[in-house]
Design a protein around this motif. Sequence first.
Motif, PDB file in Angstrom:
ATOM      1  N   ILE A  37       0.843  -1.210   0.000  1.00  0.00           N
ATOM      2  CA  ILE A  37       0.000   0.000   0.000  1.00  0.00           C
ATOM      3  C   ILE A  37       0.875   1.255   0.000  1.00  0.00           C
ATOM      4  N   ILE A  38       1.902   1.257   0.831  1.00  0.00           N
ATOM      5  CA  ILE A  38       2.793   2.418   0.906  1.00  0.00           C
ATOM      6  C   ILE A  38       3.596   2.566  -0.380  1.00  0.00           C
ATOM      7  N   ASN A  39       4.059   1.451  -0.920  1.00  0.00           N
ATOM      8  CA  ASN A  39       4.837   1.497  -2.151  1.00  0.00           C
ATOM      9  C   ASN A  39       4.013   2.044  -3.317  1.00  0.00           C
ATOM     10  N   SER A  40       2.735   1.698  -3.347  1.00  0.00           N
ATOM     11  CA  SER A  40       1.882   2.239  -4.408  1.00  0.00           C
ATOM     12  C   SER A  40       1.619   3.733  -4.210  1.00  0.00           C
ATOM     13  N   SER A  41       1.759   4.221  -2.986  1.00  0.00           N
ATOM     14  CA  SER A  41       1.573   5.646  -2.707  1.00  0.00           C
ATOM     15  C   SER A  41       2.815   6.471  -3.025  1.00  0.00           C
ATOM     16  N   LEU A  42       3.950   5.831  -3.177  1.00  0.00           N
ATOM     17  CA  LEU A  42       5.188   6.558  -3.457  1.00  0.00           C
ATOM     18  C   LEU A  42       5.127   7.304  -4.788  1.00  0.00           C
ATOM     19  N   ASP A  43       4.439   6.735  -5.770  1.00  0.00           N
ATOM     20  CA  ASP A  43       4.289   7.421  -7.059  1.00  0.00           C
ATOM     21  C   ASP A  43       3.513   8.721  -6.901  1.00  0.00           C
ATOM     22  N   VAL A  44       2.488   8.679  -6.054  1.00  0.00           N
ATOM     23  CA  VAL A  44       1.685   9.876  -5.812  1.00  0.00           C
ATOM     24  C   VAL A  44       2.536  10.938  -5.108  1.00  0.00           C
ATOM     25  N   VAL A  45       3.381  10.511  -4.180  1.00  0.00           N
ATOM     26  CA  VAL A  45       4.264  11.447  -3.477  1.00  0.00           C
ATOM     27  C   VAL A  45       5.208  12.113  -4.472  1.00  0.00           C
ATOM     28  N   GLU A  46       5.821  11.310  -5.333  1.00  0.00           N
ATOM     29  CA  GLU A  46       6.760  11.866  -6.312  1.00  0.00           C
ATOM     30  C   GLU A  46       6.053  12.856  -7.243  1.00  0.00           C
ATOM     31  N   GLU A  47       4.828  12.530  -7.640  1.00  0.00           N
ATOM     32  CA  GLU A  47       4.066  13.435  -8.507  1.00  0.00           C
ATOM     33  C   GLU A  47       3.740  14.743  -7.792  1.00  0.00           C
ATOM     34  N   LYS A  48       3.323  14.645  -6.523  1.00  0.00           N
ATOM     35  CA  LYS A  48       3.002  15.861  -5.757  1.00  0.00           C
ATOM     36  C   LYS A  48       4.240  16.709  -5.531  1.00  0.00           C
ATOM     37  N   LEU A  49       5.384  16.077  -5.336  1.00  0.00           N
ATOM     38  CA  LEU A  49       6.617  16.835  -5.124  1.00  0.00           C
ATOM     39  C   LEU A  49       7.047  17.561  -6.393  1.00  0.00           C
ATOM     40  N   ARG A  50       6.787  16.968  -7.549  1.00  0.00           N
ATOM     41  CA  ARG A  50       7.123  17.631  -8.812  1.00  0.00           C
ATOM     42  C   ARG A  50       6.213  18.815  -9.091  1.00  0.00           C
ATOM     43  N   ARG A  51       4.940  18.702  -8.710  1.00  0.00           N
ATOM     44  CA  ARG A  51       3.950  19.738  -9.029  1.00  0.00           C
ATOM     45  C   ARG A  51       3.954  20.908  -8.074  1.00  0.00           C
ATOM     46  N   THR A  52       4.338  20.704  -6.835  1.00  0.00           N
ATOM     47  CA  THR A  52       4.208  21.760  -5.832  1.00  0.00           C
ATOM     48  C   THR A  52       5.537  22.458  -5.585  1.00  0.00           C
ATOM     49  N   ASP A  53       5.458  23.556  -4.852  1.00  0.00           N
ATOM     50  CA  ASP A  53       6.661  24.328  -4.536  1.00  0.00           C
ATOM     51  C   ASP A  53       7.302  23.898  -3.218  1.00  0.00           C
ATOM     52  N   ASN A  54       6.776  22.856  -2.577  1.00  0.00           N
ATOM     53  CA  ASN A  54       7.351  22.254  -1.371  1.00  0.00           C
ATOM     54  C   ASN A  54       7.447  23.203  -0.183  1.00  0.00           C
ATOM     55  N   LYS A  55       6.562  24.170  -0.084  1.00  0.00           N
ATOM     56  CA  LYS A  55       6.560  25.037   1.095  1.00  0.00           C
ATOM     57  C   LYS A  55       5.971  24.315   2.296  1.00  0.00           C
ATOM     58  N   ASP A  56       4.976  23.487   2.038  1.00  0.00           N
ATOM     59  CA  ASP A  56       4.339  22.734   3.110  1.00  0.00           C
ATOM     60  C   ASP A  56       4.832  21.296   3.051  1.00  0.00           C
ATOM     61  N   LEU A  57       5.293  20.773   4.175  1.00  0.00           N
ATOM     62  CA  LEU A  57       5.796  19.410   4.217  1.00  0.00           C
ATOM     63  C   LEU A  57       4.659  18.386   4.194  1.00  0.00           C
ATOM     64  N   TYR A  58       3.483  18.802   4.628  1.00  0.00           N
ATOM     65  CA  TYR A  58       2.319  17.916   4.678  1.00  0.00           C
ATOM     66  C   TYR A  58       1.745  17.767   3.271  1.00  0.00           C
ATOM     67  N   LEU A  59       1.636  16.536   2.810  1.00  0.00           N
ATOM     68  CA  LEU A  59       1.127  16.275   1.462  1.00  0.00           C
ATOM     69  C   LEU A  59      -0.371  15.999   1.449  1.00  0.00           C
ATOM     70  N   GLY A  60      -0.944  15.714   2.602  1.00  0.00           N
ATOM     71  CA  GLY A  60      -2.377  15.466   2.685  1.00  0.00           C
ATOM     72  C   GLY A  60      -2.750  14.053   2.279  1.00  0.00           C
ATOM     73  N   LEU A  61      -3.989  13.901   1.872  1.00  0.00           N
ATOM     74  CA  LEU A  61      -4.500  12.609   1.436  1.00  0.00           C
ATOM     75  C   LEU A  61      -3.804  12.230   0.140  1.00  0.00           C
ATOM     76  N   LEU A  62      -3.173  11.071   0.137  1.00  0.00           N
ATOM     77  CA  LEU A  62      -2.436  10.633  -1.038  1.00  0.00           C
ATOM     78  C   LEU A  62      -3.230   9.670  -1.893  1.00  0.00           C
ATOM     79  N   TYR A  63      -3.850   8.714  -1.241  1.00  0.00           N
ATOM     80  CA  TYR A  63      -4.330   7.574  -2.007  1.00  0.00           C
ATOM     81  C   TYR A  63      -5.414   6.847  -1.223  1.00  0.00           C
ATOM     82  N   LEU A  64      -6.359   6.317  -1.937  1.00  0.00           N
ATOM     83  CA  LEU A  64      -7.365   5.416  -1.362  1.00  0.00           C
ATOM     84  C   LEU A  64      -7.194   4.074  -2.058  1.00  0.00           C
TER      85      LEU A  64
END
Length: 175
Positions: A37-64
């Motif tokens: 489950i966590i490994n499948s969420s890593l792609d979402v994390v990488e995508e969010k890190l590419r799209r955002t300016d990384n001011k907030d460390l909290y990424l929020g809801l990643l995946y269901l």
Amino acid sequence: MASCIAVVAKENYPLYLKTAAGSQQILSNHNLKYWYIINSSLDVVEEKLRRTDNKDLYLGLLYLIDDYIIYGYVTNTKIKFFIVIESGSRQFHDTEIKIMFKKLHSGYVNVLCNPFYEIGNQITCRKFDEMVKSMLQKIYNSVMVSSQSAALASNVSNQSLVNVSNSQVAPEYTI
């Protein structure tokens, strides 16, 4: 109920994984489901890190996925924290989740300050493990209290409906 709390390294390998069942091995048979489950969420994390300016460390809801909700948090050094919560349990506000992540981040910083910890190795610190256990227990207790109060409220309303339907209408008296 929080099923799992995990810490993942910059290179996406597990540093720490603790489940509500409390299995000790990070990649034991029981924990493989959570690691998937966590490994499948890593792609979402990488995508969010590419799209955002990384001011907030909290990424929020990643995946269901399946019956789980996955929340994410990433440090400035790209260490990732995950909290996996069963979707059928009590819903948590973002502020509650952020507080848990900040506590988890603080505990991780304390682990790094330990001169005997080698950066990049699995986290085996007893204090960190106890802190994560207490977080899992608090989440579990709040879920149990909310589910018990919901069950009690539905039970009370069902009993009052039965009492109203079974009661006789009392005659009115005038004086």
